[in-house]
Design an enzyme around this catalytic site. Structure first.
Site, mmCIF file in Angstrom:
data_model
loop_
_atom_site.group_PDB
_atom_site.id
_atom_site.type_symbol
_atom_site.label_atom_id
_atom_site.label_comp_id
_atom_site.label_asym_id
_atom_site.label_seq_id
_atom_site.Cartn_x
_atom_site.Cartn_y
_atom_site.Cartn_z
ATOM 1 N N LYS A 77 7.577 35.089 -12.988
ATOM 2 C CA LYS A 77 8.871 35.800 -13.285
ATOM 3 C C LYS A 77 9.442 35.968 -14.769
ATOM 4 O O LYS A 77 10.372 36.654 -15.136
ATOM 5 C CB LYS A 77 10.079 34.982 -12.571
ATOM 6 C CG LYS A 77 9.962 34.972 -11.140
ATOM 7 C CD LYS A 77 11.028 34.855 -10.185
ATOM 8 C CE LYS A 77 11.181 34.916 -8.707
ATOM 9 N NZ LYS A 77 9.988 34.129 -8.134
HETATM 10 C C1 LIG Z 1 9.524 34.113 -7.181
HETATM 11 C C2 LIG Z 1 8.285 33.614 -6.779
HETATM 12 C C3 LIG Z 1 7.611 34.268 -5.629
HETATM 13 C C4 LIG Z 1 8.195 35.269 -4.655
HETATM 14 O O1 LIG Z 1 8.076 36.724 -5.517
HETATM 15 P P1 LIG Z 1 8.977 38.060 -4.973
HETATM 16 O O2 LIG Z 1 8.641 38.716 -6.106
HETATM 17 O O3 LIG Z 1 10.183 37.500 -4.730
HETATM 18 O O4 LIG Z 1 8.443 38.162 -3.443
HETATM 19 C C5 LIG Z 1 6.211 33.840 -5.273
HETATM 20 N N1 LIG Z 1 5.821 32.734 -6.018
HETATM 21 C C6 LIG Z 1 6.771 31.943 -7.021
HETATM 22 C C7 LIG Z 1 6.109 30.916 -7.572
HETATM 23 C C8 LIG Z 1 7.778 32.660 -7.374
HETATM 24 O O5 LIG Z 1 8.622 31.955 -8.260
#
Ligand SMILES: *Cc1c(COP(=O)(O)O)cnc(C)c1O
Length: 431
Positions: free
Chosen positions: A107
């Site tokens: 993210k």
């Molecule tokens: C947010 C997150 C996900 C999921 O991602 P999305 O884009 O919401 O599907 C998967 N793994 C981790 C470690 C995350 O922080």
């Protein structure tokens, strides 16, 4: 490039407006009104391009002249100040390590890009905005760190009390400056509901200049398409087989960004939508019924989502047709027990995964049982972020990177709050 709401395709806004607002008034989600295809030359040259160069080429298509090319280039380079290596785990199985950014989760990419876009736009018109984000852990820490110190932006995070890891909590609650955290006595879905209600509350929304930094914001989504190109460029000389991506998913932002890359011309053969027991999308792919339900807590808690927000975008991109949807992706879901076994399997291959990446790995292996493909699973977080899960399963102690240790040594500051909207609103007003 203009952006429209999935609920009202005739109403269009600029990139800047879409980034500022986050969510359209009609409660739909913004999508670009066309997904541009990239040139043949770009694809031929892909193996020679750096991550920053790829990012710039892709971003230009979506931002156009709203940010001058030179500024955009600097902004993209600054966003991607860390590598995203592709690591071979076994034959035809690669891990795309998205966790080398400041908060050790993928993210960072979206949050840093969005923060820099908002920062650029604010410089131009001196407006104050408040970024409001619900988080099940990783969003909050990435957004907090991405926006730290960005002028004219206040950040308010909501996380479910006791349901994020201690690392994640520290990364959200110790920064100070323009970053504030609410510890909500409820679930992630409660947090998401509070945020959505606040956005639809006109007075509040205007008073605070509310915008979203959840993966519902297009500025989070666009940069997440960069690394699909980058991975493909690194892989193309290594395999003759079709290439598939397995994406461990919660709100399906990462997967939607992959579909963007594919629509831009990247020859991704197929996607695997891998989830924990919060299997709303895999279930939809099988049955054609999209049935949100309350989220269930798992060891891959960043994917504990009972009503995946980006489904609305995917539904639109696939013309509301389950057939088209299922043609392009296959869904699999896994229990915590299966996830733990996958962590051990990866360990046996000399690879330390995290619970989310492990689910991506399982999905990929399942798909490869019946398909001769080369696969990439997205490794979305550093295993240390989930050490409470990983260490006992592997019977080992993971080393804590220095960057993380610094957070742990600081004091948590968070505002406690119940999950009723009026109470939350009052506290938010008086921050
Ligand atoms: C947010 C997150 C996900 C999921 O991602 P999305 O884009 O919401 O599907 C998967 N793994 C981790 C470690 C995350 O922080």
């Amino acid at each position: 490039m203009q952006y429209f709401s999935t609920k009202n395709p005739s109403e269009k806004v600029s990139f800047q407006q879409a980034v500022r607002k986050g969510l359209p008034d009609d409660n739909g989600l913004y999508l670009p009104d066309q997904i541009p295809t990239l040139s043949e030359e770009f694809f031929q040259n892909l193996p020679n391009l750096s991550l920053g160069e790829i990012g710039w080429e892709v971003a230009k298509q979506f931002v156009e002249n709203e940010i001058p090319e030179d500024n955009l280039k600097a902004l993209v380079e600054d966003t991607l100040s860390f590598d995203i290596p592709l690591v071979e785990v076994e034959k035809d199985v690669y891990s795309l390590e998205l966790f080398h950014g400041p908060t050790l989760a993928f993210k960072d990419v979206g949050a840093r890009f969005m923060a820099r876009c908002l920062g650029y736009f604010n410089q131009q018109n001196n407006r104050q905005v408040t970024v409001l984000a619900a988080t099940s852990g990783d969003t909050g820490s990435a957004v907090a760190n991405g926006f730290l110190g960005v002028e004219g932006v206040e950040v308010v995070l909501l996380y479910p009390k006791g349901k994020v890891s201690p690392f994640q909590e520290k990364q959200m609650t110790t920064l100070g400056q323009n970053i504030k955290a609410f510890e909500i006595d409820g679930s992630f879905d409660d947090c998401q509901r509070l945020v959505k209600t606040a956005f639809l509350d006109r007075d509040l929304s205007e008073q605070l200049g509310l915008t979203s930094a959840n993966s519902i914001n297009v500025a989070r989504l666009i940069p997440q398409s960069f690394y699909y190109f980058y991975a493909y460029g690194q892989l193309i000389d290594k395999t003759d087989k079709p290439i598939v991506f397995s994406v461990p998913s919660g709100n399906f932002g990462n997967l939607t960004a992959g579909v963007f890359a594919q629509r831009m011309g990247l020859p991704i053969h197929h996607f695997v939508a891998a989830t924990n027991v919060n299997d709303i999308v895999p279930n939809y792919l099988l049955t054609g019924d999209f049935l949100p339900k309350p989220s269930v807590q798992t060891i891959s808690n960043a994917m504990d989502v009972g009503n995946p927000s980006n489904y609305a975008r995917l539904h639109y991109l696939f013309n509301g047709s389950r057939e088209e949807f299922a043609n392009d992706m296959t869904g699999y879901s896994y229990t915590d027990e299966e996830t733990k076994v996958a962590l051990q399997q990866l360990n046996g291959l000399d690879y330390t995964g995290d619970p989310h990446g492990a689910i991506g790995y399982l999905g990929l292996k399942a798909y490869q049982q019946n398909h001769e493909v080369t696969g990439v699973f997205l490794e979305t977080a550093h295993p240390i972020k989930f050490k409470e899960v990983v260490e006992p399963v592997l019977n080992t102690v993971l080393e804590v990177p220095a960057s993380l240790q610094a957070f742990l040594d600081k004091q948590k500051v968070a505002m406690e709050c119940g999950s009723e909207y009026e109470v939350f609103k009052e506290k938010l007003r008086n921050l």
